[in-house]
Design a protein around this motif. Structure first.
Motif, PDB file in Angstrom:
ATOM      1  N   THR A 154       0.835  -1.203   0.000  1.00 17.96           N
ATOM      2  CA  THR A 154       0.000   0.000   0.000  1.00 17.96           C
ATOM      3  C   THR A 154       0.864   1.244   0.000  1.00 17.96           C
ATOM      4  O   THR A 154       2.067   1.197   0.287  1.00 17.96           O
ATOM      5  CB  THR A 154      -0.914   0.037   1.240  1.00 17.96           C
ATOM      6  N   VAL A 155       0.231   2.380  -0.291  1.00 13.75           N
ATOM      7  CA  VAL A 155       0.895   3.682  -0.290  1.00 13.75           C
ATOM      8  C   VAL A 155       0.370   4.483   0.898  1.00 13.75           C
ATOM      9  O   VAL A 155      -0.844   4.603   1.081  1.00 13.75           O
ATOM     10  CB  VAL A 155       0.606   4.435  -1.611  1.00 13.75           C
ATOM     11  N   GLU A 156       1.266   5.019   1.713  1.00 15.54           N
ATOM     12  CA  GLU A 156       0.914   5.913   2.819  1.00 15.54           C
ATOM     13  C   GLU A 156       1.242   7.335   2.376  1.00 15.54           C
ATOM     14  O   GLU A 156       2.397   7.755   2.422  1.00 15.54           O
ATOM     15  CB  GLU A 156       1.708   5.553   4.084  1.00 15.54           C
ATOM     16  N   LYS A 157       0.224   8.077   1.925  1.00 16.67           N
ATOM     17  CA  LYS A 157       0.465   9.410   1.368  1.00 16.67           C
ATOM     18  C   LYS A 157       0.939  10.408   2.428  1.00 16.67           C
ATOM     19  O   LYS A 157       1.748  11.276   2.133  1.00 16.67           O
ATOM     20  CB  LYS A 157      -0.792   9.930   0.677  1.00 16.67           C
ATOM     21  N   GLU A 158       0.447  10.290   3.664  1.00 19.72           N
ATOM     22  CA  GLU A 158       0.850  11.229   4.722  1.00 19.72           C
ATOM     23  C   GLU A 158       2.333  11.066   5.063  1.00 19.72           C
ATOM     24  O   GLU A 158       3.038  12.039   5.296  1.00 19.72           O
ATOM     25  CB  GLU A 158       0.013  11.018   5.995  1.00 19.72           C
ATOM     26  N   GLN A 159       2.806   9.827   5.112  1.00 18.00           N
ATOM     27  CA  GLN A 159       4.202   9.556   5.464  1.00 18.00           C
ATOM     28  C   GLN A 159       5.102   9.489   4.244  1.00 18.00           C
ATOM     29  O   GLN A 159       6.307   9.301   4.382  1.00 18.00           O
ATOM     30  CB  GLN A 159       4.294   8.251   6.246  1.00 18.00           C
ATOM     31  N   LEU A 163       2.826  10.606  -4.230  1.00 13.44           N
ATOM     32  CA  LEU A 163       2.742   9.167  -4.466  1.00 13.44           C
ATOM     33  C   LEU A 163       1.367   8.829  -5.033  1.00 13.44           C
ATOM     34  O   LEU A 163       0.365   9.393  -4.615  1.00 13.44           O
ATOM     35  CB  LEU A 163       2.953   8.406  -3.156  1.00 13.44           C
ATOM     36  N   ASP A 164       1.334   7.911  -5.986  1.00 12.61           N
ATOM     37  CA  ASP A 164       0.095   7.500  -6.629  1.00 12.61           C
ATOM     38  C   ASP A 164      -0.100   5.999  -6.426  1.00 12.61           C
ATOM     39  O   ASP A 164       0.722   5.195  -6.879  1.00 12.61           O
ATOM     40  CB  ASP A 164       0.159   7.845  -8.123  1.00 12.61           C
ATOM     41  N   ALA A 165      -1.177   5.637  -5.752  1.00 10.30           N
ATOM     42  CA  ALA A 165      -1.436   4.225  -5.466  1.00 10.30           C
ATOM     43  C   ALA A 165      -1.713   3.436  -6.750  1.00 10.30           C
ATOM     44  O   ALA A 165      -1.440   2.235  -6.811  1.00 10.30           O
ATOM     45  CB  ALA A 165      -2.607   4.089  -4.503  1.00 10.30           C
ATOM     46  N   ALA A 166      -2.229   4.100  -7.782  1.00 12.56           N
ATOM     47  CA  ALA A 166      -2.534   3.407  -9.033  1.00 12.56           C
ATOM     48  C   ALA A 166      -1.262   2.996  -9.784  1.00 12.56           C
ATOM     49  O   ALA A 166      -1.299   2.080 -10.598  1.00 12.56           O
ATOM     50  CB  ALA A 166      -3.386   4.310  -9.928  1.00 12.56           C
ATOM     51  N   ALA A 167      -0.144   3.647  -9.519  1.00 10.62           N
ATOM     52  CA  ALA A 167       1.113   3.330 -10.203  1.00 10.62           C
ATOM     53  C   ALA A 167       1.842   2.155  -9.560  1.00 10.62           C
ATOM     54  O   ALA A 167       2.837   1.677 -10.089  1.00 10.62           O
ATOM     55  CB  ALA A 167       2.021   4.552 -10.214  1.00 10.62           C
ATOM     56  N   LEU A 168       1.342   1.676  -8.425  1.00 10.36           N
ATOM     57  CA  LEU A 168       2.008   0.618  -7.662  1.00 10.36           C
ATOM     58  C   LEU A 168       1.392  -0.745  -7.974  1.00 10.36           C
ATOM     59  O   LEU A 168       0.178  -0.897  -8.006  1.00 10.36           O
ATOM     60  CB  LEU A 168       1.873   0.923  -6.165  1.00 10.36           C
TER      61      LEU A 168
END
Length: 168
Positions: free
Chosen positions: A84-89, A117-122
């Protein structure tokens, strides 16, 4: 910073950073891209204690269109992993449902360009006891790398053999 490129494919093989230590001297090399090298140990230290060869090994290896991380020695099936992506951190997190592996890592290239950071790119996959995490490079980074490749073509390679040193 020191970078190493493949002359044929123009692909980044390794990127290492060296910062000053607390006393102002040169510190150890921090590997950002490429295989992490083992520290040079004396003959006595290798006999006393040694890291297990079955421990997970985390390394980054980029492709032309994506950032890629590989974690070797993870034997669990793909369904166990969650990336997952943690955008805040500003980091990515790898978790397993069986609580056997947890890892947080940042993407320094995105931090340098101040890109979100983009969660769709991961995405991720698991094969041969290796978890492969892929993050598609944003168009800003792709454009910057294209400019860098133009500059690198102007530079002679360190071991090209066309040195100015003549032996007598």
């Amino acid at each position: 910073m020191a970078e190493e490129y493949d002359m044929k494919t123009s692909q980044l093989l390794s990127r290492r950073w060296r910062e000053k230590n607390t006393l102002g001297g040169t510190g150890k090399w921090q590997v950002e891209v490429g295989d992490p090298t083992l520290p040079l140990l004396g003959p006595l230290e290798t006999e006393l204690i040694k890291e297990s060869s079955s421990n997970p090994v985390f390394m980054r290896k980029d492709t032309l269109t994506s950032f890629q991380w590989r974690i070797r020695n993870l034997p669990y099936p793909k369904e166990v992993y969650s990336v997952t992506v943690e955008k805040e951190q500003r980091c990515c997190v790898i978790r397993t449902t069986n609580k056997k592996y947890y890892k947080k890592f940042t993407i320094p290239d995105l931090d340098r360009y101040r890109l979100p950071l983009d969660a769709a790119a991961l995405s991720f996959t698991h094969t041969n006891n290796t978890l492969i995490i892929t993050y598609q490079k944003p168009k800003e980074i792709l454009a910057a790398e294209k400019e860098l490749q133009k500059e690198l073509k102007k530079i002679k390679a360190a071991n090209s053999g066309d040195g100015d040193c003549k032996t007598q």
